[in-house]
Design a protein around this motif. Structure first.
Motif, short mmCIF file in Angstrom:
data_model
loop_
_atom_site.label_atom_id
_atom_site.label_comp_id
_atom_site.label_asym_id
_atom_site.label_seq_id
_atom_site.Cartn_x
_atom_site.Cartn_y
_atom_site.Cartn_z
N GLU A 74 43.87 9.54 20.47
CA GLU A 74 42.90 10.64 20.52
C GLU A 74 42.75 11.17 21.94
O GLU A 74 43.07 10.50 22.91
N HIS A 75 42.20 12.37 22.03
CA HIS A 75 42.02 13.02 23.32
C HIS A 75 40.62 12.69 23.84
O HIS A 75 39.65 13.39 23.52
N PHE A 76 40.51 11.64 24.64
CA PHE A 76 39.27 11.32 25.33
C PHE A 76 39.25 12.06 26.67
O PHE A 76 40.28 12.51 27.17
N ASP A 77 38.06 12.16 27.24
CA ASP A 77 37.92 12.81 28.55
C ASP A 77 38.03 11.82 29.70
O ASP A 77 38.25 12.21 30.84
N TYR A 78 37.86 10.54 29.39
CA TYR A 78 38.04 9.49 30.39
C TYR A 78 38.33 8.19 29.66
O TYR A 78 37.78 7.94 28.58
N ILE A 79 39.19 7.37 30.24
CA ILE A 79 39.50 6.05 29.68
C ILE A 79 39.27 5.00 30.75
O ILE A 79 39.77 5.12 31.87
N PHE A 80 38.50 3.99 30.39
CA PHE A 80 38.24 2.86 31.29
C PHE A 80 38.77 1.61 30.58
O PHE A 80 38.26 1.20 29.54
N PHE A 81 39.79 1.00 31.17
CA PHE A 81 40.45 -0.16 30.55
C PHE A 81 40.35 -1.37 31.45
O PHE A 81 40.63 -1.29 32.65
N THR A 82 39.99 -2.50 30.88
CA THR A 82 40.04 -3.78 31.58
C THR A 82 40.93 -4.72 30.79
O THR A 82 40.72 -4.92 29.59
N GLY A 83 41.94 -5.29 31.44
CA GLY A 83 42.86 -6.19 30.74
C GLY A 83 44.08 -6.47 31.57
O GLY A 83 44.07 -6.39 32.81
N SER A 84 45.17 -6.78 30.91
CA SER A 84 46.39 -7.19 31.59
C SER A 84 47.15 -5.99 32.15
O SER A 84 46.99 -4.86 31.70
N THR A 85 47.99 -6.27 33.12
CA THR A 85 48.81 -5.22 33.72
C THR A 85 49.75 -4.61 32.69
O THR A 85 49.95 -3.40 32.66
N GLY A 86 50.31 -5.45 31.82
CA GLY A 86 51.23 -4.95 30.80
C GLY A 86 50.57 -3.96 29.86
O GLY A 86 51.12 -2.89 29.58
N VAL A 87 49.39 -4.30 29.36
CA VAL A 87 48.68 -3.38 28.46
C VAL A 87 48.18 -2.18 29.25
O VAL A 87 48.12 -1.06 28.72
N PRO B 47 42.17 11.22 32.76
CA PRO B 47 41.99 10.31 33.90
C PRO B 47 41.64 8.91 33.43
O PRO B 47 40.97 8.74 32.40
N VAL B 48 42.08 7.92 34.18
CA VAL B 48 41.89 6.53 33.77
C VAL B 48 41.41 5.68 34.94
O VAL B 48 41.68 5.97 36.10
N THR B 49 40.68 4.64 34.59
CA THR B 49 40.45 3.51 35.50
C THR B 49 41.09 2.30 34.85
O THR B 49 40.86 2.04 33.66
N LEU B 50 41.89 1.59 35.61
CA LEU B 50 42.56 0.38 35.11
C LEU B 50 42.08 -0.81 35.94
O LEU B 50 42.35 -0.88 37.14
N GLN C 167 55.05 -17.24 38.89
CA GLN C 167 55.67 -15.98 38.48
C GLN C 167 54.75 -15.08 37.67
O GLN C 167 55.07 -13.92 37.45
N GLU C 168 53.63 -15.60 37.19
CA GLU C 168 52.70 -14.78 36.42
C GLU C 168 51.28 -15.29 36.63
O GLU C 168 51.07 -16.43 37.08
N GLU C 169 50.32 -14.43 36.32
CA GLU C 169 48.92 -14.82 36.46
C GLU C 169 48.63 -15.98 35.52
O GLU C 169 49.01 -15.97 34.35
N ILE C 170 47.94 -17.01 36.02
CA ILE C 170 47.73 -18.23 35.24
C ILE C 170 46.67 -18.03 34.17
O ILE C 170 46.85 -18.35 33.01
N GLY D 144 41.14 -2.92 41.72
CA GLY D 144 42.41 -3.39 42.25
C GLY D 144 43.18 -2.30 42.96
O GLY D 144 42.69 -1.19 43.20
N VAL D 145 44.42 -2.61 43.28
CA VAL D 145 45.31 -1.67 43.96
C VAL D 145 46.73 -1.96 43.48
O VAL D 145 47.11 -3.12 43.29
N GLY D 146 47.50 -0.91 43.24
CA GLY D 146 48.85 -1.13 42.74
C GLY D 146 48.82 -1.75 41.36
O GLY D 146 48.10 -1.31 40.46
N GLU D 147 49.58 -2.83 41.16
CA GLU D 147 49.66 -3.47 39.86
C GLU D 147 48.39 -4.23 39.48
O GLU D 147 48.26 -4.67 38.33
#
Length: 433
Positions: free
Chosen positions: A179-192, A206-209, A332-335, A404-407
């Motif tokens: 759907e067309h939201f006006d803003y998305i705020f996501f908290t979770g893994s880098t992959g998702v 626009p998004v916040t990750l 190699q990955e977040e524990i 965060g920053v980057g990934e």
């Protein structure tokens, strides 16, 4: 019309009435939310116990108290934040008056994770409401008791055309992201997070990750070791290590390694008892899939502390793992679990070089009184935020933007930044005729 499309349509229609732009309306909404949280407090604590085995003390301290603090801060400052801001005008336009107006985006989507399922749903919601938006919350299906509780609470407090919850599995998230939201705020893994950003790109939303990553702890030889041990244990083993800003690995100067490990062991025993496997208040891993993923890391080195696990209870005891290096699987990955790999150093420079070569961490924690070393680390390493001589406390301050920053993420919130992130700042130049 599917459920997501219908809900977004209803909320956008309500947003266009202009009611949510009224600051008094927003203040009343935040006040109503606070009353609702207080009304449902015991149910919130019971739900956190059911899904994650959080004790009432941990559930209140790490979830409810933080949300109430954000609510009260927003209520105290909202009128000031929402007031148009006069700013200087360029000398080339002597008759100009410059003003910045904060306006809501419209309909926001908040996708919450499972590790702090109450705090990380309602924290962003406070910003969305304060800024004047409507919002849809998608709680995590991995904490179903909390998800149902969030739905009940929101339905009790708000009309669905203003604030609503959509529960469900991955298919529900996909339906919402279409759907067309006006803003998305996501908290979770880098992959998702990558999936969310790709979906947002279709509508240029626009998004916040708020993501994660491997957050290092560095303990120099001049650190107060007892205090350091206390703060590492608190930061690492809160919620059984299922915290996005938890210390992910430890680098300690070789001169103080043995002393620090001994103090960490003492602190674990003081905090959780002599046998954590019998501690009914220690949080468990959220599900069997995550248990299997985390418990495999126990094979990557030698357990200096702990090392036991019980799949039937989804329980892994606080563990410190030695005999690891940068090539170990655990590095190699977040524990996202109660296992802390530890390595030593003589010269910090090669360690910093290795950290810089990897994805930028969400947090970094440095224990030292050496101000020159502090400045070196802060200047050399890019990371979301962190602490010197502490862990986690930066994320509890209303005056420090968290992100965060980057990934490890994009954008930040908490305090005024929560208002700002859900606001478009419209610049207006007014001139005389």
């Amino acid at each position: 019309m599917n459920q997501a499309k219908q809900l977004v349509s209803e909320q956008r229609t309500f947003f266009y009435t202009g009611q949510t732009k009224n600051v008094e309306y927003r203040i009343r909404a935040l006040q109503q939310l606070r009353v609702g949280i207080e009304k449902y407090q015991q149910r919130i604590l019971d739900a956190l116990r059911a899904d994650l085995n959080k004790s009432e003390a941990e559930g209140y301290g790490s979830e409810i108290r933080i949300v109430l603090g954000e609510l009260d801060f927003a209520l105290e400052h909202l009128e000031e934040w929402a007031t148009p801001k006069s700013v200087p005008t360029a000398a080339a336009i002597p008759d100009g008056v410059s003003t910045i107006y904060a306006e809501p985006y419209g309909v926001a989507l908040i996708i919450a994770p499972w590790n702090y399922p109450f705090q990380l749903a309602f924290g962003p919601l406070i910003g969305a409401i304060a800024a004047g938006n409507c919002a849809v919350i998608k709680p995590s299906e991995l904490t179903p008791t909390v998800s149902h509780l969030i739905n009940d609470l929101i339905q009790d407090v708000f009309p669905r055309e203003y604030i609503a919850v959509m529960e469900g599995e991955v298919e529900t998230s996909t339906e919402l992201l279409n759907e067309h939201f006006d803003y998305i705020f996501f908290t979770g893994s880098t992959g998702v997070g990558r999936i969310v950003m790709k979906a947002a790109a279709k509508h240029l939303t626009p998004v916040t990750l708020e993501l994660g990553g491997k957050s290092p702890v560095i303990v120099h030889k001049d650190a107060d070791l007892k205090l350091t041990a206390q703060r590492i244990v608190r930061g690492k083993y809160l919620n059984a290590g299922q915290t996005c800003v938890a210390p992910d690995y430890l680098f300690v100067h070789e001169q103080v390694h043995d002393a620090l490990i001994a103090l960490i062991q003492e602190e674990i025993q003081d905090k959780f008892g002599n046998d954590v496997m019998k501690n009914s208040d220690f949080p468990h891993i959220v599900n069997a899939r995550n248990f299997d993923r985390v418990s495999r890391f126990l094979e990557d080195g030698k357990a200096l502390i702990g090392g036991r696990s019980e799949r039937d209870q989804l329980l892994i005891e606080p563990t410190v793992l030695g005999d690891v290096d940068w090539s170990s699987a655990i590095m190699q990955e977040e524990i996202f679990g109660p296992i802390l790999p530890v390595m030593t150093y003589q010269d910090l420079n090669p360690v910093l070089d290795e950290i810089v070569r990897r994805p930028k961490p969400l947090a970094l924690y440095l224990f030292t009184e050496d101000e020159q070393l502090q400045e070196q680390v802060l200047n050399q390493v890019s990371f979301g935020g962190g602490c010197i001589n502490d862990t986690l406390s930066h994320m509890t301050s209303h005056y420090l933007p968290f992100g965060g920053v980057g990934e490890s993420g994009m954008g930040s919130y908490h305090g005024q930044q929560s208002f700002d992130v859900f606001s478009h700042h419209k610049s207006i130049m007014k001139r005389s005729e």
